[in-house]
Design an enzyme around this catalytic site. Structure first.
Site, PDB file in Angstrom:
ATOM      1  N   SER A   8      -9.663   1.996   2.936  1.00  0.00           N
ATOM      2  CA  SER A   8      -8.779   2.750   2.081  1.00  0.00           C
ATOM      3  C   SER A   8      -7.782   1.898   1.308  1.00  0.00           C
ATOM      4  O   SER A   8      -7.138   2.392   0.393  1.00  0.00           O
ATOM      5  CB  SER A   8      -8.017   3.766   2.938  1.00  0.00           C
ATOM      6  OG  SER A   8      -7.201   3.089   3.887  1.00  0.00           O
ATOM      7  N   LYS A  37       0.864  -1.178   0.000  1.00  0.00           N
ATOM      8  CA  LYS A  37       0.000   0.000   0.000  1.00  0.00           C
ATOM      9  C   LYS A  37       0.906   1.234   0.000  1.00  0.00           C
ATOM     10  O   LYS A  37       1.921   1.262   0.701  1.00  0.00           O
ATOM     11  CB  LYS A  37      -0.888  -0.046   1.247  1.00  0.00           C
ATOM     12  CG  LYS A  37      -1.896   1.083   1.343  1.00  0.00           C
ATOM     13  CD  LYS A  37      -2.805   0.881   2.561  1.00  0.00           C
ATOM     14  CE  LYS A  37      -3.865   1.957   2.687  1.00  0.00           C
ATOM     15  NZ  LYS A  37      -4.761   1.735   3.844  1.00  0.00           N
ATOM     16  N   SER A  68      -9.950  -0.578   7.094  1.00  0.00           N
ATOM     17  CA  SER A  68      -9.418  -0.534   5.727  1.00  0.00           C
ATOM     18  C   SER A  68      -8.707  -1.780   5.221  1.00  0.00           C
ATOM     19  O   SER A  68      -8.280  -1.815   4.062  1.00  0.00           O
ATOM     20  CB  SER A  68      -8.484   0.654   5.575  1.00  0.00           C
ATOM     21  OG  SER A  68      -9.255   1.827   5.495  1.00  0.00           O
TER      22      SER A  68
HETATM   23  N1  GLN Z   1     -13.315   4.371   6.647  1.00  0.00           N
HETATM   24  C1  GLN Z   1     -12.537   4.721   7.785  1.00  0.00           C
HETATM   25  C2  GLN Z   1     -12.069   6.144   7.682  1.00  0.00           C
HETATM   26  O1  GLN Z   1     -12.325   6.725   6.694  1.00  0.00           O
HETATM   27  C3  GLN Z   1     -11.384   3.781   7.982  1.00  0.00           C
HETATM   28  C4  GLN Z   1     -10.258   4.034   7.084  1.00  0.00           C
HETATM   29  C5  GLN Z   1      -9.062   3.190   7.434  1.00  0.00           C
HETATM   30  O2  GLN Z   1      -9.179   2.162   8.082  1.00  0.00           O
HETATM   31  N2  GLN Z   1      -7.892   3.656   7.011  1.00  0.00           N
HETATM   32  O3  GLN Z   1     -11.456   6.673   8.552  1.00  0.00           O
END
Ligand code: GLN
Length: 483
Positions: free
Chosen positions: A151, A76, A175
């Site tokens: 994400s 990532k 995410s």
């Molecule tokens: N959807 C969550 C956020 O927007 C989690 C994102 C994540 O785990 N990086 O914060």
């Protein structure tokens, strides 16, 4: 060749059926051919990959062994990779070449993994759809009109489309697990502190945790083995021995106590997903598990608490991007304030700016007690709920998401609608617990995930349950048409 799992690749390499260099070339060609449909990669690292593959082949020729030796993966794009663009999905860091490798990157490289590239992601890991990336949205290989989740949507789409067997990802509020659910993968968020965050660009430091995304629990065990461990460079890394995750995969589930929280089956859950979750429960019962209804009474407060704490930490973490030291700098600033304002205004996208504002507001002198402190208290209540539940059960099971992957653009005008989709995943981050999502079936041709949560450091238990489930179901073997 591209259909092989990490475990199959390791066997093939050990048996000299192919070399890592051959496999790497096949996968790089596949990415070049198919990724334009998905947009799952921000950078391809062909030269590095071929170099690492040749080195791994040489190490194997010298008698070295190892499950990751010569295995192709991707990172990532928030894991720092020395000399390689590390963008975090943001225009702010489009020109940023990390001066060092993240601990996870260095550990996997030392184990002989081959880095094919850096995967697309929501900007600074903020999102659940991978639509906030400055490099454009990622498409779900199961239906190109739908989001892959976020994400870590790039890592998920790439693995689901068989562009590579596994990838690293991070999970601040879901995410790893949510994109795993949306793309028919297995993804594991480890216990907070199990995997080093050093060199992982911070979103919300008390919630962020790196982990593996792959097709099977067996592969997650292999990748996690290479990622986990104490790191003196990360003060929140925990000095606990790393167990052999593959060794416990075969354990019997006889007598395993599975807790199913009654709050999970509320009105917000798509009834078709509820049915698939019930099916997965029956499957685990057949394997000897005992089901018990439990309660997580403070679950309803978790989303509001998370969406105060995460932005608060983000507003602090992202203050380092000021146009001075690294990242985007505006043209011809009039003075220092103008430099800050325009560099940040141009470098950050709308969602990131929204969260910085929410976070700065929640931390401001007059509001700290009302929002931030209150959210921290809720966090403790959420943790206490889990501690009470784990006195009675070994694993908690439920849906990973209330709905399957939505259409691209469907939630763009309503950020809160997207935040509500995190209802099942964020509690594990608030409590620091490990969680796994695994394939459980399909709704309208879109994958559905079942989530398992375990007590601290019981990643092996999660992988064991998921592996036994996968030995008896075939959801995880389904491949999206066209890939
Ligand atoms: N959807 C969550 C956020 O927007 C989690 C994102 C994540 O785990 N990086 O914060």
């Amino acid at each position: 060749m591209h259909q092989m799992t990490l475990a199959e690749i390791a066997r093939g390499l050990a048996d000299k059926k192919f070399s890592s260099e051959e496999l790497t070339k096949v996968l790089l060609a596949r990415i070049t051919q198919l990724d334009p449909q998905l947009n799952s990669f921000i950078s391809l690292t062909e030269e590095l990959a071929l170099e690492q593959a040749k080195a791994a082949d040489a190490r194997r020729a010298n008698g070295e062994i190892g499950a990751l030796l010569g295995a192709p993966i991707a990172h990532k794009d928030l894991f720092c990779t020395q000399g390689i663009r590390t963008s975090c999905g943001s225009k702010m860091l489009d020109n940023f070449k990390a001066p060092y490798d993240a601990t996870v990157v260095a550990k996997l490289a030392a184990a002989g993994a081959v880095t094919l590239g850096k995967t697309n992601m929501d900007e600074f890991a903020m999102g659940s759809a991978n639509e906030s990336s400055w490099y454009g949205a990622v498409k779900n290989p199961w239906n190109l009109e739908h989001v892959p989740g976020g994400s870590s949507g790039g890592s998920a789409a790439a693995v689901a489309a068989r562009l590579l067997p596994a990838a690293t990802a991070t999970d601040t509020g879901g995410s790893i697990r949510q994109p795993a659910a949306f793309t028919n993968l297995t993804g594991l968020k480890p216990t907070y502190g199990r995997v080093s965050r050093w060199g992982m660009i911070a979103y919300a430091s008390s919630l962020d945790q790196g982990g593996p995304l792959a097709r099977t629990a067996e592969d997650c065990a292999i990748l996690l083995q290479g990622m986990a461990g104490f790191d003196q460079n990360d003060s929140t890394s925990i000095d606990e021995p790393v167990p052999d995750y593959s060794a416990s995969l075969g354990d019997s589930l006889q007598g395993l106590r599975i807790g199913v929280p009654k709050e999970y089956f509320s009105a917000g859950l798509d009834p078709r997903i509820a049915e698939l979750i019930q099916n997965s429960i029956k499957e685990l019962q057949k394997l000897g598990a005992v089901i018990k209804e439990i309660s997580l009474p403070n679950m309803q407060h978790a989303i509001p608490a998370y969406y105060v704490i995460a932005p608060a930490e983000a507003s602090s973490n992202l203050s380092r991007f000021d146009g001075v030291r690294f990242g985007h700098r505006c043209e011809q600033p009039k003075d220092l304030i103008d430099l800050y304002k325009r560099s940040r205004g141009e470098g950050f996208g709308a969602e990131v700016q929204r969260r910085i504002m929410v976070g700065a507001y929640a931390l401001s002198a007059g509001y700290y007690d009302a929002y931030y402190l209150k959210a921290q208290k809720i966090r403790r209540l959420v943790k206490n709920d889990f501690m009470a539940a784990f006195n009675e059960v070994d694993i908690i099971l439920g849906p990973t998401t209330p709905n399957p992957a939505w259409k691209l653009g469907a939630k763009n005008s309503d950020p809160v609608a997207a935040y509500l989709e995190d209802v099942y995943t964020i509690t594990a981050n608030l409590a620091g617990l490990p969680g796994l999502s695994m394939p459980a079936g399909f709704v309208d041709g879109l994958p559905v995930g079942v989530q398992l949560l375990a007590p601290y450091f019981q990643e092996g238990r999660l992988l064991n349950v998921a592996h036994q489930y996968q030995l008896n179901t075939d959801w995880h073997t389904r491949t999206p048409t066209g890939f």
